[in-house]
Design a protein around this motif. Structure first.
Motif, mmCIF file in Angstrom:
data_model
loop_
_atom_site.group_PDB
_atom_site.id
_atom_site.type_symbol
_atom_site.label_atom_id
_atom_site.label_comp_id
_atom_site.label_asym_id
_atom_site.label_seq_id
_atom_site.Cartn_x
_atom_site.Cartn_y
_atom_site.Cartn_z
ATOM 1 N N LYS A 3 0.848 -1.189 0.000
ATOM 2 C CA LYS A 3 0.000 0.000 0.000
ATOM 3 C C LYS A 3 0.886 1.242 0.000
ATOM 4 N N ILE A 5 1.112 5.184 0.723
ATOM 5 C CA ILE A 5 0.454 6.256 1.462
ATOM 6 C C ILE A 5 1.278 7.526 1.314
ATOM 7 N N ASP A 136 -2.341 4.955 -2.951
ATOM 8 C CA ASP A 136 -3.585 4.312 -2.527
ATOM 9 C C ASP A 136 -4.361 5.162 -1.533
ATOM 10 N N SER A 137 -3.649 5.964 -0.739
ATOM 11 C CA SER A 137 -4.312 6.810 0.251
ATOM 12 C C SER A 137 -3.390 7.972 0.604
ATOM 13 N N LYS A 160 -8.448 15.027 -3.912
ATOM 14 C CA LYS A 160 -9.692 14.393 -4.353
ATOM 15 C C LYS A 160 -9.881 14.595 -5.866
ATOM 16 N N LEU A 164 -7.870 10.711 -5.577
ATOM 17 C CA LEU A 164 -7.453 10.058 -4.329
ATOM 18 C C LEU A 164 -8.544 10.269 -3.280
ATOM 19 N N GLU A 165 -9.381 9.281 -3.100
ATOM 20 C CA GLU A 165 -10.551 9.421 -2.240
ATOM 21 C C GLU A 165 -10.267 9.101 -0.776
ATOM 22 N N ASP A 166 -9.317 8.203 -0.527
ATOM 23 C CA ASP A 166 -9.011 7.790 0.851
ATOM 24 C C ASP A 166 -8.018 8.767 1.462
ATOM 25 N N VAL A 167 -8.538 9.830 2.061
ATOM 26 C CA VAL A 167 -7.712 10.877 2.669
ATOM 27 C C VAL A 167 -8.093 11.027 4.141
ATOM 28 N N LYS A 168 -7.098 11.034 5.008
ATOM 29 C CA LYS A 168 -7.307 11.281 6.433
ATOM 30 C C LYS A 168 -6.387 12.422 6.855
#
Length: 239
Positions: A3, A5, A136-137, A160, A164-168
């Motif tokens: 993955k 990041i 991936d994030s 976004k 890239l939708e998986d953002v924290k």
């Protein structure tokens, strides 16, 4: 497959690079094989945070331009089984690097590494968006300052837009005594302003600052509240 990041920030000074070093060390301590990549062309610091600056021979651009193999540029951190670094070049020589270069590199690294953490430059530049290609994030590291929060929100929108939708996000350098005065934004206010999920809060601590300046991930010392907190955050961003 591993993955990828990307660790980013809307502005400088948020502690993004120190976070990258410690998150990678946490994952390596769990037995994962981890590659850290410094994409902050010309302003590299990840090697310093890890104390590996004297071990670097080849850098990221050398890999991407074919001057060396990936294996030759990977610098192993012997304190952590499975932790490796690909350093950024000492000058801004990234003119010929494209998003496709990064995408291909990530794909190759994911064959041998469970996690690839990418320390991106601060702000919203072509290099940041290039680093996000194929990731991936993402984790946005910010601090309780209005300018940093605004820039984090703009960066989130840009990531976004790249798909890239998986953002924290991680809220770093938090001092409860100052937040309590109401003179800087509080945690609830920040969570309302930022759309991504909060992955965690890191309290300001001199030990983090001192460890980074001595090339030592602070999580190396087991059993501290800092190490425990970093591991909880890593649980949320690595899933």
């Amino acid at each position: 497959m591993g993955k990828v990041i990307i660790i980013a920030s809307g502005k400088g000074g948020t502690g993004k690079t120190v976070f990258t070093a410690n998150a990678g060390a946490c994952l390596a301590q769990r037995g994962h094989k981890v590659a850290l990549i410094d994409v902050d062309m010309g302003l590299r610091n990840l090697d310093l945070c890890l104390g590996l600056e004297d071990k670097v021979v080849y850098d990221l651009v050398d890999v991407l331009t074919g001057l060396c193999r990936i294996k030759q540029a990977l610098v192993r951190d012997k304190r952590f089984d499975g932790l490796y670094l690909i350093a950024s070049p000492p000058n801004n020589k990234s003119a010929d690097i494209t998003p496709l270069h990064m995408k291909v590199l990530y794909k190759k690294l994911k064959r041998n590494f469970e996690y690839v953490l990418v320390d991106a430059p601060s702000g919203i530049s072509e290099t940041v968006l290039m680093a996000a290609e194929g990731a991936d994030s993402a984790v946005i590291v910010t601090v309780p300052e209005y300018a940093a929060i605004r820039n984090a929100d703009i960066l989130d929108a840009a990531l976004k837009e790249k798909g890239l939708e998986d953002v924290k996000y991680v809220l770093n350098k938090v001092r409860g005594d100052i937040i309590a005065t109401g003179l800087i934004p509080g945690i609830n206010e920040i969570s309302r302003k930022l759309r991504p999920e909060m992955a965690g809060i890191i309290q300001y601590d001199d030990n983090i600052h001192i460890a980074a300046n001595n090339g030592f991930p602070v999580v190396f010392k087991k059993g501290t509240y800092i190490e425990e907190n970093f591991n909880k955050i890593v649980d949320r961003i690595a899933r």
